[in-house]
Design a protein around this motif. Structure first.
Motif, PDB file in Angstrom:
ATOM      1  N   THR A   2       3.105  43.435  21.527  1.00 41.88           N
ATOM      2  CA  THR A   2       4.671  43.978  21.856  1.00 41.88           C
ATOM      3  C   THR A   2       5.415  42.601  21.618  1.00 41.88           C
ATOM      4  OG1 THR A   2       3.492  45.700  23.111  1.00 41.88           O
ATOM      5  CG2 THR A   2       6.026  45.291  23.372  1.00 41.88           C
ATOM      6  N   HIS A   3       4.677  41.583  22.332  1.00 41.38           N
ATOM      7  CA  HIS A   3       5.857  40.151  22.306  1.00 41.38           C
ATOM      8  C   HIS A   3       5.850  39.763  20.810  1.00 41.38           C
ATOM      9  CE1 HIS A   3       5.935  40.009  26.665  1.00 41.38           C
ATOM     10  NE2 HIS A   3       4.354  40.224  26.807  1.00 41.38           N
ATOM     11  N   LEU A   4       4.853  39.928  20.041  1.00 39.40           N
ATOM     12  CA  LEU A   4       4.852  39.485  18.593  1.00 39.40           C
ATOM     13  C   LEU A   4       5.786  40.350  17.985  1.00 39.40           C
ATOM     14  CD1 LEU A   4       1.118  38.749  17.806  1.00 39.40           C
ATOM     15  CD2 LEU A   4       3.072  36.983  18.465  1.00 39.40           C
ATOM     16  N   GLY A   5       5.899  41.704  18.207  1.00 35.78           N
ATOM     17  CA  GLY A   5       6.997  42.531  17.522  1.00 35.78           C
ATOM     18  C   GLY A   5       8.348  41.999  17.876  1.00 35.78           C
ATOM     19  N   ARG A   6       8.632  41.786  19.263  1.00 34.41           N
ATOM     20  CA  ARG A   6       9.762  41.409  19.745  1.00 34.41           C
ATOM     21  C   ARG A   6      10.189  39.988  19.089  1.00 34.41           C
ATOM     22  NH1 ARG A   6       9.527  42.901  26.160  1.00 34.41           N
ATOM     23  NH2 ARG A   6       9.393  45.315  25.706  1.00 34.41           N
ATOM     24  N   ILE A   7       9.570  39.088  18.943  1.00 37.86           N
ATOM     25  CA  ILE A   7       9.679  37.724  18.188  1.00 37.86           C
ATOM     26  C   ILE A   7       9.941  37.959  16.751  1.00 37.86           C
ATOM     27  CG2 ILE A   7       8.766  35.683  17.711  1.00 37.86           C
ATOM     28  CD1 ILE A   7       6.910  35.723  20.320  1.00 37.86           C
ATOM     29  N   TYR A   8       9.323  38.942  16.258  1.00 37.38           N
ATOM     30  CA  TYR A   8       9.429  39.208  14.817  1.00 37.38           C
ATOM     31  C   TYR A   8      10.693  39.972  14.481  1.00 37.38           C
ATOM     32  CZ  TYR A   8       9.013  41.382  10.230  1.00 37.38           C
ATOM     33  OH  TYR A   8       9.291  41.662   8.794  1.00 37.38           O
ATOM     34  N   LEU A   9      11.212  40.646  15.321  1.00 32.92           N
ATOM     35  CA  LEU A   9      12.360  41.531  15.532  1.00 32.92           C
ATOM     36  C   LEU A   9      13.695  40.447  15.628  1.00 32.92           C
ATOM     37  CD1 LEU A   9      14.225  44.100  15.131  1.00 32.92           C
ATOM     38  CD2 LEU A   9      13.834  44.222  17.612  1.00 32.92           C
ATOM     39  N   PHE A  10      13.338  39.655  16.583  1.00 33.84           N
ATOM     40  CA  PHE A  10      14.296  38.655  16.794  1.00 33.84           C
ATOM     41  C   PHE A  10      14.722  37.560  15.763  1.00 33.84           C
ATOM     42  CE2 PHE A  10      15.464  34.249  18.052  1.00 33.84           C
ATOM     43  CZ  PHE A  10      16.600  34.449  18.940  1.00 33.84           C
ATOM     44  N   VAL A  11      13.554  37.241  15.081  1.00 35.76           N
ATOM     45  CA  VAL A  11      13.487  36.416  13.905  1.00 35.76           C
ATOM     46  C   VAL A  11      14.359  36.899  12.700  1.00 35.76           C
ATOM     47  CG1 VAL A  11      12.123  34.992  12.360  1.00 35.76           C
ATOM     48  CG2 VAL A  11      11.673  34.954  14.829  1.00 35.76           C
ATOM     49  N   MET A  12      14.073  38.108  12.422  1.00 39.03           N
ATOM     50  CA  MET A  12      14.547  38.766  11.274  1.00 39.03           C
ATOM     51  C   MET A  12      16.203  38.939  11.665  1.00 39.03           C
ATOM     52  SD  MET A  12      12.337  39.201   8.936  1.00 39.03           S
ATOM     53  CE  MET A  12      13.345  40.379   7.988  1.00 39.03           C
ATOM     54  N   LEU A  13      16.544  39.318  12.871  1.00 32.69           N
ATOM     55  CA  LEU A  13      18.069  39.727  12.995  1.00 32.69           C
ATOM     56  C   LEU A  13      18.310  38.199  13.156  1.00 32.69           C
ATOM     57  CD1 LEU A  13      17.688  42.031  16.189  1.00 32.69           C
ATOM     58  CD2 LEU A  13      18.589  42.515  13.788  1.00 32.69           C
ATOM     59  N   LEU A  14      18.166  37.127  13.410  1.00 30.89           N
ATOM     60  CA  LEU A  14      18.478  35.821  13.200  1.00 30.89           C
ATOM     61  C   LEU A  14      18.520  35.495  12.065  1.00 30.89           C
ATOM     62  CD1 LEU A  14      19.534  33.525  15.183  1.00 30.89           C
ATOM     63  CD2 LEU A  14      17.193  32.506  14.502  1.00 30.89           C
ATOM     64  N   PHE A  15      17.667  35.773  11.029  1.00 29.56           N
ATOM     65  CA  PHE A  15      17.993  35.570   9.575  1.00 29.56           C
ATOM     66  C   PHE A  15      18.893  36.173   8.971  1.00 29.56           C
ATOM     67  CE2 PHE A  15      16.487  36.387   5.425  1.00 29.56           C
ATOM     68  CZ  PHE A  15      16.520  35.212   4.903  1.00 29.56           C
ATOM     69  N   LEU A  16      19.104  37.501   9.502  1.00 29.20           N
ATOM     70  CA  LEU A  16      20.222  38.199   8.584  1.00 29.20           C
ATOM     71  C   LEU A  16      21.542  38.035   9.104  1.00 29.20           C
ATOM     72  CD1 LEU A  16      18.501  41.888   8.872  1.00 29.20           C
ATOM     73  CD2 LEU A  16      18.799  40.564   6.793  1.00 29.20           C
ATOM     74  N   TYR A  17      21.613  37.647  10.550  1.00 27.02           N
ATOM     75  CA  TYR A  17      23.030  37.612  11.004  1.00 27.02           C
ATOM     76  C   TYR A  17      23.755  36.068  11.156  1.00 27.02           C
ATOM     77  CZ  TYR A  17      23.153  42.390  12.427  1.00 27.02           C
ATOM     78  OH  TYR A  17      23.281  43.638  12.307  1.00 27.02           O
ATOM     79  N   THR A  18      22.710  34.995  10.980  1.00 30.32           N
ATOM     80  CA  THR A  18      22.919  33.756  11.056  1.00 30.32           C
ATOM     81  C   THR A  18      24.090  33.388   9.744  1.00 30.32           C
ATOM     82  OG1 THR A  18      21.138  33.102  12.434  1.00 30.32           O
ATOM     83  CG2 THR A  18      22.355  31.391  10.841  1.00 30.32           C
ATOM     84  N   PRO A  19      23.734  33.849   8.518  1.00 32.87           N
ATOM     85  CA  PRO A  19      24.836  33.375   7.382  1.00 32.87           C
ATOM     86  C   PRO A  19      26.015  34.143   7.791  1.00 32.87           C
ATOM     87  CG  PRO A  19      22.784  34.064   6.462  1.00 32.87           C
ATOM     88  CD  PRO A  19      22.660  34.251   8.153  1.00 32.87           C
ATOM     89  N   ILE A  20      26.254  35.342   8.400  1.00 33.91           N
ATOM     90  CA  ILE A  20      27.207  36.015   8.705  1.00 33.91           C
ATOM     91  C   ILE A  20      28.148  35.288   9.726  1.00 33.91           C
ATOM     92  CG2 ILE A  20      28.273  38.337   9.335  1.00 33.91           C
ATOM     93  CD1 ILE A  20      25.892  39.692   8.272  1.00 33.91           C
ATOM     94  N   VAL A  21      27.630  34.631  10.803  1.00 32.50           N
ATOM     95  CA  VAL A  21      28.354  33.972  11.842  1.00 32.50           C
ATOM     96  C   VAL A  21      28.846  32.875  11.299  1.00 32.50           C
ATOM     97  CG1 VAL A  21      27.804  32.982  13.928  1.00 32.50           C
ATOM     98  CG2 VAL A  21      26.914  35.040  13.585  1.00 32.50           C
ATOM     99  N   VAL A  22      28.055  32.196  10.386  1.00 30.96           N
ATOM    100  CA  VAL A  22      28.856  30.819   9.729  1.00 30.96           C
ATOM    101  C   VAL A  22      29.667  31.103   8.841  1.00 30.96           C
ATOM    102  CG1 VAL A  22      27.868  29.114   8.190  1.00 30.96           C
ATOM    103  CG2 VAL A  22      26.243  29.847   9.886  1.00 30.96           C
ATOM    104  N   MET A  23      29.803  32.201   8.146  1.00 26.96           N
ATOM    105  CA  MET A  23      30.698  32.505   7.399  1.00 26.96           C
ATOM    106  C   MET A  23      32.118  32.770   8.096  1.00 26.96           C
ATOM    107  SD  MET A  23      32.784  35.499   6.209  1.00 26.96           S
ATOM    108  CE  MET A  23      31.695  36.848   6.755  1.00 26.96           C
ATOM    109  N   MET A  24      31.791  33.486   9.223  1.00 23.67           N
ATOM    110  CA  MET A  24      32.947  34.011  10.189  1.00 23.67           C
ATOM    111  C   MET A  24      33.387  32.451  10.727  1.00 23.67           C
ATOM    112  SD  MET A  24      31.737  37.292  11.764  1.00 23.67           S
ATOM    113  CE  MET A  24      33.325  37.362  12.747  1.00 23.67           C
ATOM    114  N   ALA A  25      32.727  31.775  11.117  1.00 26.65           N
ATOM    115  CA  ALA A  25      33.113  30.518  11.603  1.00 26.65           C
ATOM    116  C   ALA A  25      33.681  29.484  10.691  1.00 26.65           C
ATOM    117  CB  ALA A  25      31.809  29.654  12.268  1.00 26.65           C
TER     118      ALA A  25
END
Length: 259
Positions: A2-25
């Motif tokens: 379960t913890h590995l799944g949560r870590i994987y989900l967090f990494v994927m969301l971070l990978f997807l949303y970091t470029p968007i946040v950088v673009m907005m900034a």
């Protein structure tokens, strides 16, 4: 696990949303070359106000997306009702033909539309963009609304008719309200597909009438400016606001509660 799944989900969301946040900034960075340290400024939004081609193409995209959402949702909902409630020859084939427009690469679809529109005399321009975007959006609408039909109990409509309601009145007073969340979701889907569409717009747009994705592509070829970040941020915030409003007022859970 379960913890590995949560870590994987967090990494994927971070990978997807970091470029968007950088673009907005970077839309609020003083430097046009993204130099650090970060210096807050609204100069690119002020420059965007004077960038007529970018604003005009953005307005064109919104207009086309709204019209596409209205037409595709209307036609797609009627098609979903027919496929769900009627039995006719070729029904299975029609349901199967909904998948290729989604699965086929848009490059092939755009080329085919361009050739067909020239062959049939339709040509290019706003009317061609609308036809192309609606044709692409309808399969999504049919699938979303058709899925919504699966969550509705047929006996509710039958109960209304047993109490004296006509089939048409029972549909509009019982079934259609339960379909509202699916219909609104399909409309938002069609709007997003049209607003984000680049390939079809690139093939069918004329030099005097372009959409925002095509205009951004042309601007990047000449030299990227943070004005693109600014208008992208505005569109992103507008889309998020629409989704939040839908989530607030649609209340999808009410469908299951009424069953």
């Amino acid at each position: 696990m379960t913890h590995l799944g949560r870590i994987y989900l967090f990494v994927m969301l971070l990978f997807l949303y970091t470029p968007i946040v950088v673009m907005m900034a970077m839309g609020f960075n003083e430097s046009s070359l993204y130099e650090m340290p970060f210096s807050f400024s609204t100069r690119w939004y002020e420059a965007l106000y004077d960038n007529t081609p970018l604003l005009t193409s953005g307005l064109n995209s919104i207009i086309i997306a709204v019209i596409t959402a209205v037409i595709a949702t209307s036609l797609g909902t009627m098609a979903a009702v027919a496929l769900e409630r009627r039995t006719f020859r070729g029904k299975s084939l029609l349901q199967l033909l909904l998948l290729p427009p989604i699965a086929i690469p848009w490059l092939i679809t755009g080329t085919a539309m361009l050739v067909f529109f020239y062959w049939s005399g339709i040509g290019r321009g706003m009317h061609a963009l609308l036809i192309g975007h609606v044709a692409l959006a309808i399969p999504y609408v049919v699938l979303v609304v058709g899925t919504g039909f699966k969550t509705i109990r047929v006996d509710l409509e039958e109960a209304a008719m047993s109490l004296g309601s006509t089939p048409l009145h029972a549909f509009f007073s019982v079934t259609l309200p339960l379909l509202y969340p699916s219909i609104i979701g399909a409309a938002l889907f069609a709007f997003a597909v049209s607003l984000d569409q680049f390939v079809i717009s690139y093939f069918l747009a004329t030099p005097g009438y372009t959409t925002l994705p095509v205009q951004i592509y042309s601007a990047i070829r000449k030299g990227f400016t943070p004005e693109i970040n600014a208008i992208s941020t505005l569109l992103l915030l507008g889309s998020m606001a629409a989704i939040l409003i839908f989530a607030r007022f649609a209340k999808p859970g009410d469908v299951s509660d009424k069953r």
